[in-house]
Design a protein around this motif. Sequence first.
Motif, short mmCIF file in Angstrom:
data_model
loop_
_atom_site.label_atom_id
_atom_site.label_comp_id
_atom_site.label_asym_id
_atom_site.label_seq_id
_atom_site.Cartn_x
_atom_site.Cartn_y
_atom_site.Cartn_z
N ALA A 183 -5.13 -0.57 4.00
CA ALA A 183 -4.44 -1.18 5.14
C ALA A 183 -2.95 -1.16 4.87
N THR A 184 -2.17 -1.08 5.92
CA THR A 184 -0.71 -1.14 5.78
C THR A 184 -0.25 -2.54 6.02
N ALA A 185 1.04 -2.78 5.65
CA ALA A 185 1.60 -4.12 5.80
C ALA A 185 2.08 -4.36 7.21
N ALA A 186 2.02 -3.37 8.09
CA ALA A 186 2.57 -3.57 9.43
C ALA A 186 1.58 -4.31 10.28
N LEU A 187 2.08 -5.25 11.04
CA LEU A 187 1.24 -5.98 11.98
C LEU A 187 0.94 -5.09 13.18
N VAL A 188 1.95 -4.36 13.62
CA VAL A 188 1.80 -3.43 14.74
C VAL A 188 2.38 -2.10 14.28
N ALA A 241 -1.80 -9.32 -4.18
CA ALA A 241 -2.94 -8.67 -3.56
C ALA A 241 -2.50 -7.80 -2.39
N HIS A 242 -1.57 -8.32 -1.62
CA HIS A 242 -1.11 -7.53 -0.47
C HIS A 242 -0.34 -6.28 -0.92
N LEU A 243 0.54 -6.42 -1.88
CA LEU A 243 1.33 -5.28 -2.32
C LEU A 243 0.45 -4.21 -2.96
N SER A 244 -0.67 -4.64 -3.51
CA SER A 244 -1.56 -3.66 -4.13
C SER A 244 -2.23 -2.77 -3.10
N THR A 245 -2.20 -3.21 -1.84
CA THR A 245 -2.81 -2.39 -0.78
C THR A 245 -1.86 -1.30 -0.27
N LEU A 246 -0.61 -1.36 -0.69
CA LEU A 246 0.38 -0.39 -0.20
C LEU A 246 0.34 0.89 -1.02
N ALA A 247 0.60 1.99 -0.34
CA ALA A 247 0.66 3.29 -1.00
C ALA A 247 1.98 3.96 -0.62
N LEU A 293 9.41 -2.27 -3.41
CA LEU A 293 9.73 -0.86 -3.62
C LEU A 293 8.90 -0.27 -4.75
N THR A 294 8.58 -1.09 -5.76
CA THR A 294 7.74 -0.60 -6.87
C THR A 294 6.35 -0.25 -6.36
N ALA A 295 5.84 -1.07 -5.42
CA ALA A 295 4.51 -0.81 -4.87
C ALA A 295 4.47 0.48 -4.07
N LEU A 296 5.63 0.95 -3.62
CA LEU A 296 5.70 2.15 -2.79
C LEU A 296 6.10 3.38 -3.60
N CYS A 297 6.09 3.24 -4.92
CA CYS A 297 6.44 4.38 -5.77
C CYS A 297 5.19 5.14 -6.17
N ASP A 298 5.33 6.45 -6.32
CA ASP A 298 4.23 7.26 -6.85
C ASP A 298 4.00 6.90 -8.30
N SER A 299 2.81 7.15 -8.75
CA SER A 299 2.48 6.85 -10.13
C SER A 299 3.37 7.65 -11.07
N GLY A 300 3.99 6.97 -11.99
CA GLY A 300 4.87 7.62 -12.94
C GLY A 300 6.23 7.95 -12.39
N SER A 301 6.53 7.52 -11.15
CA SER A 301 7.82 7.80 -10.54
C SER A 301 8.53 6.49 -10.21
N ALA A 302 9.85 6.53 -10.25
CA ALA A 302 10.63 5.35 -9.90
C ALA A 302 11.26 5.49 -8.52
N THR A 303 10.78 6.48 -7.75
CA THR A 303 11.35 6.73 -6.42
C THR A 303 10.39 6.23 -5.36
N ARG A 347 8.71 5.68 -1.73
CA ARG A 347 8.62 6.44 -0.49
C ARG A 347 8.08 5.53 0.60
N LEU A 348 8.82 5.50 1.71
CA LEU A 348 8.44 4.64 2.82
C LEU A 348 8.23 5.48 4.06
#
Length: 710
Positions: free
Chosen positions: A3-8, A65-71, A92-102, A104-105
Amino acid sequence: MRATAALVPVVTSAMTPPSAPSPALPSWSHCAEGATPADPIGCRGIRVTGHTQCLAHLTPSDRTAHLSTLAPGDDVDLRGTSFAPPLLHELLTALCDSGSATPRLGNARFDHARFTGSAEFGDANFNGDARFDYARFSRCARFEGVTFHSTAWFHRVKFNGLAQFDRATFTDDAFFDALTFNRDARFRKATFHGAARFGSTTFTSYAWFDGVTFHGSARFSRARFTGYAGFHGVTFHGDAWFDHARFTGGAEFRRTTFDWDAQFSETTFATSSFFEDARFSRCAWFSSAIFNGSAWFPRARFTDRASFSNATFKDRVLFDNTTFTDHAEFHGVMFEAAHQIGPLVCTKQFDLSWAVFDAPVSIEAAAQSMVCERTRWEATATLQLRYAELDLTDALLAHPVAVTARTAPFTTMAGQPVPEPGLTGDPGVRVLSARGVDAAHLVLTNTDLSSCAFFGAFHLDKLRLEGETRFARAPSGFSARRVIPLWWADRQTLAEEQHWRALPIHRPALRVGWNAPSQLQHASSPPGPPALATLYRQLRKAFEDAKDEPGAAHFYYGEMEMRRHNRRPRNRGERALLTVYWALSGYGLRASRALSWLGLIMSATVLALMLWGLPNSNPKPVTTGIQTAPGQSVRLVTTTPTPVLTGAVRERLTYAREEKATRVVLNSVVFRSSGQNLTSTGTYIEMASRFLGPVLLALAVLAVRGRVKR
């Protein structure tokens, strides 16, 4: 599926208008945490899906728990949320690729968000729209190296700390309009691939745009730069709009490249502005701009039209080695303190019409054409020009203005020669018009006046002509006027006389060789002989005051010619007298004509004396005695018989008679005595010769004196 964090879900277009200002009640389901009677709304952060609180007010476990749902690449909707630095870092950390510090939104909604500490978005990638409308950054906002792959919205944002967008990349449009930078705004080496909108934005402190590349249009209309504005080395591949902007601090556009139109109309530069080495590939508009400080344009290049019309330069202005490949328009410009303009090069027209110079100024320009129509000089001025056709129509000269043809190329302030691309041929200056000018304050040096219109100027008798001045010449050669050969005396003429003689009112044979007025000069009919006579008279006096008698002689000839061609009825007697004067000696200015007539009359006199004036022989005196009465004395009377000429006409044409007649003519004309016995007819012939010969001889001497007098 996560699930995403967006309500709409957020789906926006690049041209979607920005969000409306935060109303008293948000348009989204908000947290309301901390509501009080004084603030019944409370927290305005949008609720997280499945919760009644915003991300900032979730419990630590729920937030985790919520941030863990973000990719990486997910959409986020965090409108109205308050972010402390740790919370933003967790997001922003929750939106980083594994092993990356960048991070992506996807589509990111931060409208009306509050960033209470430093906001670090370093190297983030916004793959969808990034909306920060009405957000508030209390401390530093760092977007260094951030990439916005879609539209970036920063409408009415407030940056209370440093706003840093160095090396940021905006792939689509970027909207920074109507926002406020209360501290430094840094966009060094950023890249805008779409439109960049900074309209009505306020830069309270330094604005750094050094090395920025704008591939689309860049609009800074009505922007306010309270501090220093640095655009050093910027490249504008699209339109650059700075109209109605205000630069309170210094403005630096050194080495800036404008590949499309550059608009600075009605822009105000409160302090110094620098456009050194700037390149304007298309139209540059500085119309009605106000330069309160120094304006520097050294080595700037304007490839297309450059307009400074109605601009105001209140301080020093520098156009050292500036090049205008097209028209340079300074129509109506106010130069309040400029003392040096140029050296500059204008391949086409350099227009200073209606411009005002309040201080002494020196203008150095190499231009194909220079227009100073109704230009006003309130102080002394020196115009050093090359290649230019100068129009001074109705110019107002309150103090002396000197126009000089510069023979050598100009040099820059550094002593380097100024290149003159596109300008070839004679580097002299041609003055096209001095109509309406007070010539008492005008000095022309080494100028070409062959096409100059003087009609309408006043105080021409006080005009100063220095150096080598060229006027139009009368056509050379001769033509047939009926059966009488017609030739023109070689002399300097005014352009108006050339135009008048080329009018269709004259017969075609009389128009040959005279220059017709140009298309621009056809707007008004050339003046007639009375007005031209006045112009010649005034200019003749100017030459006489300059002790240039030979030059004055040309204009005296022109004056007399116009008087002779004045066909008013009351001038008939004067015209007849002038016609005789012209025919005999060219108004006392053509020695060859007077001498030719003298030779012709003397030859005719010799022939007439041979035919009718010289007797066959000199009569001998005869003495007779008369005795009145016987015894009285005799009275002797000596008489000389009247000379008699007999014989056939052919017998009179002999060498001896020719020699004798020649002696008689020379003695009577030159030495004023002959002592020869002549027939009655010969006596009258000699009397006519003794009258006409000295007159013509005197006219020849007068003409020679007019040519050699200094």
